[in-house]
Design a protein around this motif. Structure first.
Motif, mmCIF file in Angstrom:
data_model
loop_
_atom_site.group_PDB
_atom_site.id
_atom_site.type_symbol
_atom_site.label_atom_id
_atom_site.label_comp_id
_atom_site.label_asym_id
_atom_site.label_seq_id
_atom_site.Cartn_x
_atom_site.Cartn_y
_atom_site.Cartn_z
ATOM 1 N N UNK A 31 -24.009 -3.364 17.166
ATOM 2 C CA UNK A 31 -24.510 -2.647 18.344
ATOM 3 C C UNK A 31 -23.474 -2.674 19.472
ATOM 4 N N UNK A 32 -22.910 -3.844 19.732
ATOM 5 C CA UNK A 32 -21.913 -3.951 20.801
ATOM 6 C C UNK A 32 -20.663 -3.157 20.435
ATOM 7 N N UNK A 33 -20.263 -3.210 19.180
ATOM 8 C CA UNK A 33 -19.107 -2.435 18.735
ATOM 9 C C UNK A 33 -19.343 -0.950 18.994
ATOM 10 N N UNK A 34 -20.532 -0.468 18.684
ATOM 11 C CA UNK A 34 -20.858 0.940 18.940
ATOM 12 C C UNK A 34 -20.823 1.253 20.431
ATOM 13 N N UNK A 35 -21.352 0.362 21.250
ATOM 14 C CA UNK A 35 -21.335 0.572 22.698
ATOM 15 C C UNK A 35 -19.906 0.629 23.243
ATOM 16 N N UNK A 36 -19.018 -0.144 22.643
ATOM 17 C CA UNK A 36 -17.619 -0.177 23.067
ATOM 18 C C UNK A 36 -16.773 0.870 22.355
ATOM 19 N N UNK A 37 -17.402 1.633 21.479
ATOM 20 C CA UNK A 37 -16.714 2.672 20.708
ATOM 21 C C UNK A 37 -15.545 2.088 19.919
ATOM 22 N N UNK A 38 -15.841 0.996 19.222
ATOM 23 C CA UNK A 38 -14.852 0.337 18.374
ATOM 24 C C UNK A 38 -15.510 -0.014 17.050
ATOM 25 N N UNK A 39 -14.731 -0.448 16.099
ATOM 26 C CA UNK A 39 -15.296 -0.834 14.806
ATOM 27 C C UNK A 39 -15.947 -2.210 14.905
ATOM 28 N N UNK A 40 -16.859 -2.473 13.979
ATOM 29 C CA UNK A 40 -17.481 -3.791 13.947
ATOM 30 C C UNK A 40 -16.420 -4.845 13.663
ATOM 31 N N UNK A 41 -15.501 -4.533 12.768
ATOM 32 C CA UNK A 41 -14.424 -5.467 12.440
ATOM 33 C C UNK A 41 -13.584 -5.780 13.682
ATOM 34 N N UNK A 42 -13.276 -4.760 14.465
ATOM 35 C CA UNK A 42 -12.517 -4.967 15.693
ATOM 36 C C UNK A 42 -13.272 -5.835 16.682
ATOM 37 N N UNK A 43 -14.588 -5.611 16.771
ATOM 38 C CA UNK A 43 -15.395 -6.423 17.688
ATOM 39 C C UNK A 43 -15.454 -7.871 17.224
ATOM 40 N N UNK A 44 -15.605 -8.082 15.927
ATOM 41 C CA UNK A 44 -15.635 -9.442 15.391
ATOM 42 C C UNK A 44 -14.334 -10.172 15.732
ATOM 43 N N UNK A 45 -13.215 -9.456 15.668
ATOM 44 C CA UNK A 45 -11.935 -10.063 16.029
ATOM 45 C C UNK A 45 -11.899 -10.450 17.506
ATOM 46 N N UNK A 46 -12.550 -9.659 18.352
ATOM 47 C CA UNK A 46 -12.644 -10.018 19.773
ATOM 48 C C UNK A 46 -13.408 -11.325 19.945
ATOM 49 N N UNK A 47 -14.555 -11.417 19.288
ATOM 50 C CA UNK A 47 -15.391 -12.611 19.418
ATOM 51 C C UNK A 47 -14.727 -13.847 18.824
ATOM 52 N N UNK A 48 -13.980 -13.663 17.764
ATOM 53 C CA UNK A 48 -13.375 -14.813 17.092
ATOM 54 C C UNK A 48 -12.002 -15.157 17.662
ATOM 55 N N UNK A 49 -11.632 -14.493 18.737
ATOM 56 C CA UNK A 49 -10.388 -14.777 19.452
ATOM 57 C C UNK A 49 -9.150 -14.433 18.631
ATOM 58 N N UNK A 50 -9.284 -13.470 17.708
ATOM 59 C CA UNK A 50 -8.137 -13.035 16.917
ATOM 60 C C UNK A 50 -7.375 -11.905 17.598
ATOM 61 N N UNK A 51 -8.035 -11.200 18.510
ATOM 62 C CA UNK A 51 -7.383 -10.090 19.206
ATOM 63 C C UNK A 51 -8.043 -9.906 20.563
ATOM 64 N N UNK A 52 -7.490 -8.982 21.325
ATOM 65 C CA UNK A 52 -8.060 -8.653 22.628
ATOM 66 C C UNK A 52 -8.226 -7.138 22.683
ATOM 67 N N UNK A 53 -9.107 -6.692 23.535
ATOM 68 C CA UNK A 53 -9.382 -5.259 23.606
ATOM 69 C C UNK A 53 -8.269 -4.547 24.383
ATOM 70 N N UNK A 54 -8.214 -3.243 24.159
ATOM 71 C CA UNK A 54 -7.241 -2.431 24.879
ATOM 72 C C UNK A 54 -7.812 -2.042 26.244
#
Length: 60
Positions: A31-54
């Motif tokens: 749901x949050x990934x959709x709200x941010x217009x990103x993939x679920x995989x990309x959002x999971x990486x945000x939460x797990x501290x593997x990446x940061x958003x643009x």
């Protein structure tokens, strides 16, 4: 603060904020990934501290 410290601070702040909002609203990661217009995989990486958003995601 140097640039690396600022980047780490911002990254951790965004991560904590997203987790808080998601938990408060009982949203799924998808749901949050959709709200941010990103993939679920990309959002999971945000939460797990593997990446940061643009910048665009940050503004949204």
């Amino acid at each position: 603060m140097n640039q690396n410290e600022i980047e780490l601070f911002v990254k951790n702040y965004i991560r904590a904020y997203l987790l808080q909002i998601r938990e408060q609203n009982k949203f799924s990661q998808e749901k949050v990934a959709n709200l941010l217009d990103t993939s679920r995989r990309g959002y999971v990486k945000l939460e797990s501290d593997e990446s940061c958003c643009d910048a665009v995601t940050l503004i949204l």
